[in-house]
Scaffold this motif. Structure first.
Motif, PDB file in Angstrom:
ATOM      1  N   ILE B 123       0.836  -1.141  -0.163  1.00 60.73           N
ATOM      2  CA  ILE B 123       0.112  -0.065   0.311  1.00 60.73           C
ATOM      3  C   ILE B 123       0.409   1.306   0.207  1.00 60.73           C
ATOM      4  O   ILE B 123       1.625   1.347   1.171  1.00 60.73           O
ATOM      5  CB  ILE B 123      -1.055  -0.144   1.360  1.00 60.73           C
ATOM      6  N   LEU B 124       0.364   2.241  -0.736  1.00 65.97           N
ATOM      7  CA  LEU B 124       1.970   3.212  -0.897  1.00 65.97           C
ATOM      8  C   LEU B 124       3.148   2.959  -1.103  1.00 65.97           C
ATOM      9  O   LEU B 124       4.416   3.793   0.289  1.00 65.97           O
ATOM     10  CB  LEU B 124       0.586   4.856  -0.331  1.00 65.97           C
ATOM     11  N   GLY B 125       3.519   2.089  -1.378  1.00 70.12           N
ATOM     12  CA  GLY B 125       4.837   1.377  -1.394  1.00 70.12           C
ATOM     13  C   GLY B 125       5.537   0.948   0.122  1.00 70.12           C
ATOM     14  O   GLY B 125       6.205   0.031   0.235  1.00 70.12           O
ATOM     15  N   TYR B 126       4.219   0.761   0.561  1.00 78.54           N
ATOM     16  CA  TYR B 126       4.729   0.321   2.066  1.00 78.54           C
ATOM     17  C   TYR B 126       4.158  -1.219   1.742  1.00 78.54           C
ATOM     18  O   TYR B 126       3.175  -2.075   1.762  1.00 78.54           O
ATOM     19  CB  TYR B 126       4.081   0.859   2.702  1.00 78.54           C
ATOM     20  N   GLN B 127       5.090  -3.072   1.758  1.00 71.93           N
ATOM     21  CA  GLN B 127       5.078  -3.672   1.521  1.00 71.93           C
ATOM     22  C   GLN B 127       4.059  -4.315   3.300  1.00 71.93           C
ATOM     23  O   GLN B 127       5.018  -4.241   3.805  1.00 71.93           O
ATOM     24  CB  GLN B 127       6.181  -4.907   1.445  1.00 71.93           C
ATOM     25  N   LEU B 128       3.537  -5.175   2.558  1.00 75.34           N
ATOM     26  CA  LEU B 128       2.780  -6.043   3.702  1.00 75.34           C
ATOM     27  C   LEU B 128       3.462  -6.915   3.641  1.00 75.34           C
ATOM     28  O   LEU B 128       2.619  -8.259   4.027  1.00 75.34           O
ATOM     29  CB  LEU B 128       0.767  -6.323   3.249  1.00 75.34           C
ATOM     30  N   SER B 129       4.521  -7.779   3.958  1.00 76.53           N
ATOM     31  CA  SER B 129       5.149  -9.001   4.368  1.00 76.53           C
ATOM     32  C   SER B 129       5.802  -8.841   5.766  1.00 76.53           C
ATOM     33  O   SER B 129       5.260  -7.945   6.856  1.00 76.53           O
ATOM     34  CB  SER B 129       6.399  -8.411   3.635  1.00 76.53           C
ATOM     35  N   GLY B 130       5.472  -9.743   5.890  1.00 76.26           N
ATOM     36  CA  GLY B 130       5.695 -10.207   7.247  1.00 76.26           C
ATOM     37  C   GLY B 130       5.007 -10.816   7.918  1.00 76.26           C
ATOM     38  O   GLY B 130       4.272 -10.424   8.009  1.00 76.26           O
ATOM     39  N   PRO B 131       5.000 -12.014   8.881  1.00 75.13           N
ATOM     40  CA  PRO B 131       3.487 -12.505   9.643  1.00 75.13           C
ATOM     41  C   PRO B 131       2.974 -11.445   9.794  1.00 75.13           C
ATOM     42  O   PRO B 131       1.572 -11.651   9.731  1.00 75.13           O
ATOM     43  CB  PRO B 131       4.276 -13.522  10.199  1.00 75.13           C
ATOM     44  N   TYR B 132       3.159 -10.772  11.471  1.00 77.02           N
ATOM     45  CA  TYR B 132       1.891  -9.842  12.067  1.00 77.02           C
ATOM     46  C   TYR B 132       1.676  -9.306  10.972  1.00 77.02           C
ATOM     47  O   TYR B 132       0.539  -8.825  11.405  1.00 77.02           O
ATOM     48  CB  TYR B 132       3.119  -9.437  13.251  1.00 77.02           C
ATOM     49  N   ILE B 133       2.189  -8.349   9.882  1.00 79.33           N
ATOM     50  CA  ILE B 133       1.042  -7.587   9.410  1.00 79.33           C
ATOM     51  C   ILE B 133       0.807  -7.548   8.297  1.00 79.33           C
ATOM     52  O   ILE B 133      -0.811  -7.793   7.847  1.00 79.33           O
ATOM     53  CB  ILE B 133       2.388  -6.645   8.706  1.00 79.33           C
ATOM     54  N   TYR B 134       1.584  -8.908   7.605  1.00 76.16           N
ATOM     55  CA  TYR B 134      -0.196 -10.158   6.815  1.00 76.16           C
ATOM     56  C   TYR B 134      -0.767 -10.472   7.536  1.00 76.16           C
ATOM     57  O   TYR B 134      -1.953 -10.796   7.264  1.00 76.16           O
ATOM     58  CB  TYR B 134       0.942 -11.040   6.318  1.00 76.16           C
ATOM     59  N   CYS B 135      -0.874 -10.811   8.809  1.00 77.50           N
ATOM     60  CA  CYS B 135      -1.936 -11.323   9.388  1.00 77.50           C
ATOM     61  C   CYS B 135      -2.585  -9.818  10.029  1.00 77.50           C
ATOM     62  O   CYS B 135      -4.178 -10.356   9.941  1.00 77.50           O
ATOM     63  CB  CYS B 135      -1.072 -11.520  11.318  1.00 77.50           C
ATOM     64  N   LEU B 136      -2.131  -9.192  10.093  1.00 78.62           N
ATOM     65  CA  LEU B 136      -3.300  -7.799  10.205  1.00 78.62           C
ATOM     66  C   LEU B 136      -4.156  -7.926   9.310  1.00 78.62           C
ATOM     67  O   LEU B 136      -5.606  -7.417   9.113  1.00 78.62           O
ATOM     68  CB  LEU B 136      -2.205  -7.111  10.615  1.00 78.62           C
ATOM     69  N   PHE B 137      -3.098  -7.704   7.867  1.00 75.71           N
ATOM     70  CA  PHE B 137      -4.003  -7.775   6.782  1.00 75.71           C
ATOM     71  C   PHE B 137      -5.142  -8.599   5.918  1.00 75.71           C
ATOM     72  O   PHE B 137      -5.954  -8.538   6.030  1.00 75.71           O
ATOM     73  CB  PHE B 137      -2.967  -7.397   6.212  1.00 75.71           C
ATOM     74  N   ILE B 138      -4.836  -9.538   7.036  1.00 74.66           N
ATOM     75  CA  ILE B 138      -5.955 -11.038   5.774  1.00 74.66           C
ATOM     76  C   ILE B 138      -7.091 -10.821   7.041  1.00 74.66           C
ATOM     77  O   ILE B 138      -7.846 -11.212   6.652  1.00 74.66           O
ATOM     78  CB  ILE B 138      -4.959 -11.886   5.825  1.00 74.66           C
ATOM     79  N   SER B 139      -6.978 -10.390   8.660  1.00 75.84           N
ATOM     80  CA  SER B 139      -7.727 -10.367   9.614  1.00 75.84           C
ATOM     81  C   SER B 139      -8.642  -9.715   9.212  1.00 75.84           C
ATOM     82  O   SER B 139     -10.300  -9.639   9.285  1.00 75.84           O
ATOM     83  CB  SER B 139      -7.409  -9.644  11.253  1.00 75.84           C
ATOM     84  N   ILE B 140      -8.174  -8.419   8.427  1.00 73.39           N
ATOM     85  CA  ILE B 140      -9.058  -7.258   7.849  1.00 73.39           C
ATOM     86  C   ILE B 140     -10.131  -7.679   6.836  1.00 73.39           C
ATOM     87  O   ILE B 140     -11.454  -7.453   6.962  1.00 73.39           O
ATOM     88  CB  ILE B 140      -8.558  -5.947   7.537  1.00 73.39           C
TER      89      ILE B 140
END
Lengths: 250, 289
Positions: B123-140
């Motif tokens: 999102i806007l150049g910010y990579q949603l990588s790494g388990p925590y960030i990705y978990c937050l994204f997928i939870s949404i």
């Protein structure tokens, strides 16, 4: 209101209905009687669109409905019950009636998802109407009962509530009193009379119980081997010695 | 901790798959065996667009929705007219066809070698990588999806579908356009399965055809049948059950080679027991016949 003109229908080599012409008057109760295999249920299936005729046409309110789909006919106001008591068995009485609404706004899932509040408000209105119909047929106490847990007679009453919710003007009732106790028969007959008198419905019914026919029908068709043998008032038709002999065996 | 997060992410991907499959089985009485094909369709569409055309993940979503809708209509239009086993067989044919395309169109999909190096969403150049960030994204995404399915479940649309499930002929006699409604439910299910596929691809960063095989369709079906269908609880419980079983076996200490086979045996026995003694599943509403 409804006309069948020279309708013929065969299944394989067997003619179920041959050159049948019928006329049904608005606001009246017309009964179809005849022995098993006379073609009564085939006529119901032809009117409601579940089967198409080989020849002839069907006019409803001066519209040719011969080639319309069953749901299009239902939309026009042709409702029916089935010989084998049908209900949405896993759903409650209220749900059974609510879903019979003709409001097609809910057929679009996006309306239900995006306009959730509006759809809930609309749904509440529909529920209130459904409750009135359930009360009318006397099933208020069973409103949250699953249809599969209703008695046979109560399922018949539920079918009436669904038809009312569906705003059907022409009701095709396939053996509405079959298999139910005498007390319930009276209740159903009263209900049919009320539907015609108070709600201006037109009724066509298939019935084997001649007492019932004499009690409520305005007109009567006698069918045999897929053909109309006689038409008239019940007392006239049933006093015909030939009918008496071939149908009642008297 | 990363392991736990990984399990939570996988559970959420499967929640999308089972909730969407439940719309078919538990609401419309459509026993489809093509769900993994749509799962794969989303995964391959997202991966190819991101790798070959440098698409941002979020811009692949509208294309995935369009592709899933088109394929759903193509599969459903003829199949839905078929009843019971014949419907199942026609969806199975589609599943096998799609699998073979994934496996044999090597120039596009790299066939059995699979596609690797699939980037994470950004999102806007910010990579949603790494388990925590990705978990937050997928939870949404999961939360939004559950809300959508909840609204469908509680709506008259859901009730219309259930009427088809219980008695289609009666439903038609009440002026319900059952054919159209079944196609719509197939499209919705296809879209969510495809989105789940795109999430899987961007999370694992590698896909190959075996992930989207007929076996996977059966696996998704097993989760819904075991948990139960016709409500939301069933698929959620079914997903938890089916995803956590192999993990529990792992903790017990079975080596992977034995655990994999044991897992299949446990799934099969559970499925047979559920069908025999609890046809509505553990917490389902609809009894399978």
């Amino acid at each position: 209101m409804l006309e069948l003109n020279e309708i013929t229908k065969s299944f394989g080599g067997i003619k179920a209905v041959t050159n049948v012409s019928m006329y049904f008057t608005e606001g009246k109760i017309t009964a179809l009687i005849g022995p098993n295999g006379a073609g009564k249920t085939t006529i119901f299936n032809l009117i409601s669109g579940f089967i198409s005729p080989d020849n002839g046409n069907i006019q409803y309110k001066n519209i040719d409905i011969t080639h319309l789909s069953p749901w299009d006919r239902a939309k026009l106001g042709i409702g029916r019950t089935f010989q084998d008591n049908r209900a949405f068995s896993n759903l409650t009485v209220l749900e059974n009636v609510v879903l019979a609404t003709k409001n097609s706004w809910f057929e679009n899932p996006l309306n239900n998802i995006i306009n959730y509040k509006k759809s809930k408000l609309e749904e509440e209105k529909i529920r209130e109407i459904a409750k009135k119909h359930i009360e009318f047929v006397g099933l208020s106490e069973k409103i949250d009962t699953k249809a599969e847990n209703l008695s046979y007679g109560q399922q018949k009453l539920l079918a009436f509530a669904r038809l009312m919710m569906n705003d059907a003007e022409l009701l095709l009732l396939d053996e509405p009193t079959a298999g139910i106790n005498p007390y319930m028969i009276n209740e159903i007959l009263l209900l049919i009379k009320k539907l015609v008198k108070e709600h201006k419905k037109t009724v066509i019914l298939i019935e084997h119980n001649l007492k019932v026919v004499l009690n409520i029908a305005d007109f009567l068709y006698f069918l045999e081997e897929g053909e109309v043998k006689t038409f008239g008032t019940p007392s006239n038709v049933l006093s015909d010695p030939l009918i008496k002999e071939s149908y009642t065996g008297l | 901790m990363n392991y736990l997060i990984h399990i939570i992410i996988i559970i959420q991907i499967y929640i999308l798959l089972t909730l969407s499959f439940n719309l078919l089985l538990g609401y419309s009485n459509l026993f489809s065996l093509a769900h993994a094909a749509f799962y794969g369709l989303g995964a391959y569409t997202a991966s190819l667009l991101m790798l070959n055309l440098n698409f941002n993940y979020f811009f692949t979503i509208p294309i995935i929705i369009i592709a899933a809708s088109l394929f759903s209509i193509i599969v459903a239009s003829p199949s839905i007219k078929l009843k019971g086993d014949y419907f199942m067989l026609s969806t199975m044919a589609f599943q096998i066809l799609i699998f073979n395309i994934f496996n044999n169109w090597i120039e596009l999909t790299r066939g059995p070698y699979g596609i690797s190096g699939i980037p994470s969403p950004s999102i806007l150049g910010y990579q949603l990588s790494g388990p925590y960030i990705y978990c937050l994204f997928i939870s949404i995404v999961t939360l939004i999806s559950i809300t959508i399915f909840y609204r469908l479940h509680k709506s008259l649309f859901g009730l219309f579908l259930k009427s088809i499930r219980d008695d289609e002929m009666l439903s038609i006699s009440l002026a319900k356009p059952t054919y159209k409604l079944k196609i719509i439910s197939f499209v919705i299910a296809g879209i969510f399965a495809s989105i789940a596929g795109s999430l899987y691809a961007t999370y694992i960063s590698y896909i190959d055809p075996t992930i989207f095989s007929l076996e996977e369709s059966v696996f998704i079906m097993t989760a819904v049948v075991v948990g139960g269908s016709g409500n939301l609880k069933g698929p959620l419980i079914g997903t938890l059950f089916i995803i956590t079983i192999p993990e529990i076996l792992r903790f017990i200490g079975f080596p992977d080679s034995i655990a994999a086979n044991l897992r299949q045996i446990i799934y099969a026995i559970t499925l047979i027991l559920v069908m025999r003694y609890r046809p509505q599943g553990l917490v389902g509403e609809y009894k399978l016949e």
